[in-house]
Design an enzyme around this catalytic site. Structure first.
Site, PDB file in Angstrom:
ATOM      1  N   GLY A  14      37.381  45.562  40.194  1.00 27.98           N
ATOM      2  CA  GLY A  14      38.031  44.554  39.352  1.00 27.98           C
ATOM      3  C   GLY A  14      39.541  44.594  39.370  1.00 27.98           C
ATOM      4  N   GLU A  51      34.848  50.977  42.912  1.00 28.08           N
ATOM      5  CA  GLU A  51      34.180  49.926  43.697  1.00 28.08           C
ATOM      6  C   GLU A  51      35.075  48.708  43.903  1.00 28.08           C
ATOM      7  OE1 GLU A  51      29.663  50.711  41.997  1.00 28.08           O
ATOM      8  OE2 GLU A  51      30.949  49.273  40.985  1.00 28.08           O
ATOM      9  N   ARG A  86      37.599  42.721  45.751  1.00 26.88           N
ATOM     10  CA  ARG A  86      38.728  41.811  45.890  1.00 26.88           C
ATOM     11  C   ARG A  86      40.004  42.503  46.380  1.00 26.88           C
ATOM     12  NH1 ARG A  86      39.158  37.361  42.545  1.00 26.88           N
ATOM     13  NH2 ARG A  86      37.556  38.285  41.218  1.00 26.88           N
ATOM     14  N   ARG A  90      36.319  28.796  44.370  1.00 28.05           N
ATOM     15  CA  ARG A  90      36.987  29.438  43.223  1.00 28.05           C
ATOM     16  C   ARG A  90      37.868  28.507  42.393  1.00 28.05           C
ATOM     17  NH1 ARG A  90      40.208  33.109  43.561  1.00 28.05           N
ATOM     18  NH2 ARG A  90      39.637  34.251  41.695  1.00 28.05           N
ATOM     19  N   TYR A 134      36.472  28.671  38.777  1.00 28.78           N
ATOM     20  CA  TYR A 134      37.232  29.530  37.851  1.00 28.78           C
ATOM     21  C   TYR A 134      38.622  28.997  37.535  1.00 28.78           C
ATOM     22  CZ  TYR A 134      34.107  33.182  39.849  1.00 28.78           C
ATOM     23  OH  TYR A 134      33.055  33.931  40.295  1.00 28.78           O
ATOM     24  N   CYS A 165      32.412  15.442  48.623  1.00 26.55           N
ATOM     25  CA  CYS A 165      32.205  14.278  47.757  1.00 26.55           C
ATOM     26  C   CYS A 165      32.078  14.691  46.295  1.00 26.55           C
ATOM     27  CB  CYS A 165      30.983  13.498  48.211  1.00 26.55           C
ATOM     28  SG  CYS A 165      31.248  12.826  49.837  1.00 26.55           S
TER      29      CYS A 165
END
Ligand code: PLP
Length: 451
Positions: free
Chosen positions: A246, A288, A291, A328, A332, A361
């Site tokens: 994260g 972990e 990103r 994204r 988000y 579309c």
């Protein structure tokens, strides 16, 4: 804001020593380009935080951010582990040669078939998420006549500052055992009483795209309080504390300039402090990152097509990709930076404020709501930066637009690592109806279409 090996050489955007116009010509657009040197640098920098402090550790790449055979090969070269969250990711990682001992299996609804596949593959750790899973895993282990090392995931009840959909550590979450209501303790008791389950430690993951250490620090405080209590109450000692991923990255200049490694350093100091204060036997620290290893290393190159000017309102510029290769912004409200691929005099003269839209579309197919860029004409290339995470991995073939190609670049060399989807790929899974339709001149079913 240019990352890693990205820079302008002779007015051409260049990544890993390879000019982007050359790559666009060779592989077509839209195209994902990954700067391999930058990925290696991130992987090594994370490890160094721990090696400098002589801490036993493991850096486990979160496959879901971006995975492919080449990515798994890179992880092996750099001696990272990986997590998987589905039978499909497990299959892909194993097929690419990942050592199962270096892998973890995550997820809030692992099926019995997935658990069986993971156990029989010899996966290093299963991260147990819920009571149903404890039951399923016990069944699988009995059937397979084997044992399995696990971590168990708690929801530590902390709220990090990020988008609601990427928050995962709060009490009201679908992930992990709730601490506040005592479910985490109940889970521990069940796991300790499962003779085939070998519990090695604890896991939390509080969310994604987080810049502040506070959320991690709170979660660590709660975790070590629990662990200390459980050590005296049950004689359970965690050998591993996994703090998830994260760690935030820069998408635009507005993002916090602290690097993931600076954040990690702060968290690690807190970790060590808790261990010392509570006189807890030093566990291994596992992280972990997903990103933070791939995001800034990825660039998407698009070709500009049509434009639409609505007087007094705005200028739209459309590119040849969009929500199919990067969901994204739509999902988000994510924002990104764009830079021109070629700098020309004409570009320097006339900056424009534009909205960049895709070709799908949907009105929501917007890649950037408003950005000021040098003048762009049809045929020009533009580069969207920091697209390496959750771009390709969330890609779809909506509108039957083929998913893009992915190329790795390093030291002036380019390697195609995922080929562009073809139109034939798009219909590969289709099964025509039985014969009636074909008797009227083979309606819709022909294999000599050439586009
Ligand atoms: C998604 C996820 C990660 C990686 O998150 P990033 O924000 O990509 O670093 C790590 N651990 C778990 C359990 C996850 O679900």
């Amino acid at each position: 804001m240019l990352f890693g090996t990205t820079n302008y050489v002779n007015d051409h955007l260049t990544i890993g020593g390879v000019p982007v116009p050359y790559l666009a010509e060779k592989y077509g657009t839209p195209l994902f380009i990954y700067d391999v040197a930058l990925m290696r640098q991130q992987m090594r920098a994370f490890k160094e935080v721990f090696t400098k402090r002589k801490l036993a550790h493991r850096v486990i790449y979160a496959s879901k951010a971006f995975c492919s055979t080449a990515m798994y090969q890179l992880l092996q070269q750099e001696q990272l582990g990986c997590d998987v969250v589905s039978g499909g990711e497990l299959y892909a990682a194993l097929a690419a040669g990942m050592d199962p001992a270096m892998m973890e299996f995550h997820g809030n609804n692992k099926s019995k078939a997935e658990l069986t596949a993971a156990v029989t593959a010899g996966i290093g750790k299963i991260v147990v998420d819920n009571f149903h899973e404890i039951e399923l895993l016990n069944q699988v282990l009995a059937e397979q006549q084997t044992t399995q090392e696990v971590l168990f995931r708690i929801a530590p009840g902390v709220t990090a500052e990020t988008h609601d959909y990427i928050l995962t550590g709060q009490q009201d979450s679908k992930f992990g055992f709730d601490v506040a209501s005592g479910q985490a303790e109940e889970a521990l008791v069940q796991l300790l009483h499962s003779p085939r389950i070998k519990i090695q430690g604890i896991h939390f993951h509080i969310g994604s795209q987080i810049f502040a250490a506070t959320g991690y620090e709170k979660a660590l405080e709660r975790t070590f309080n629990l662990l200390t209590k459980w050590r005296s109450k049950f004689g359970f000692t965690a050998r591993i504390v996994n703090i998830g991923g994260g760690f935030g990255v820069r998408y635009t200049e507005n993002d916090n300039p602290n690097t993931p490694v600076q954040l990690m350093t702060q968290i690690t100091d807190t970790f060590v402090q808790h261990v010392q204060e509570q006189h807890y036997p030093l566990p291994e620290i596992w992280i972990e990152p997903g990103r933070s290893i791939v995001a800034e290393a990825g660039t998407t190159v698009y070709q500009v097509g049509s434009s639409k000017h609505i007087p007094g309102i705005r200028q739209y510029i459309s590119v040849d990709g969009g929500m199919g290769d990067n969901i994204r912004p739509a999902l988000y409200d994510a924002t990104y930076n764009f830079v021109p691929v070629e700098l020309t005099n004409e570009h320097n003269l006339a900056p424009q404020t534009i909205r960049i839209t895709g070709k799908y579309c949907e009105s929501g197919d917007i890649l950037q709501k408003s950005i000021t860029l040098p003048h762009l004409a049809p045929g020009d290339l533009i580069a969207m930066q920091s697209t390496g995470a959750y771009g390709y991995s969330m890609a779809s073939s909506y509108n039957n637009n083929p998913r893009p190609a992915v190329v790795f670049v390093e030291d002036g060399q380019d390697h195609l690592v995922i080929r562009r989807e073809t139109y034939a790929d798009l219909t590969r899974l289709n099964i025509p109806l039985p014969n009636e339709t074909q008797s009227q001149g083979k309606v819709g079913v022909t294999d000599n279409v050439r586009i």
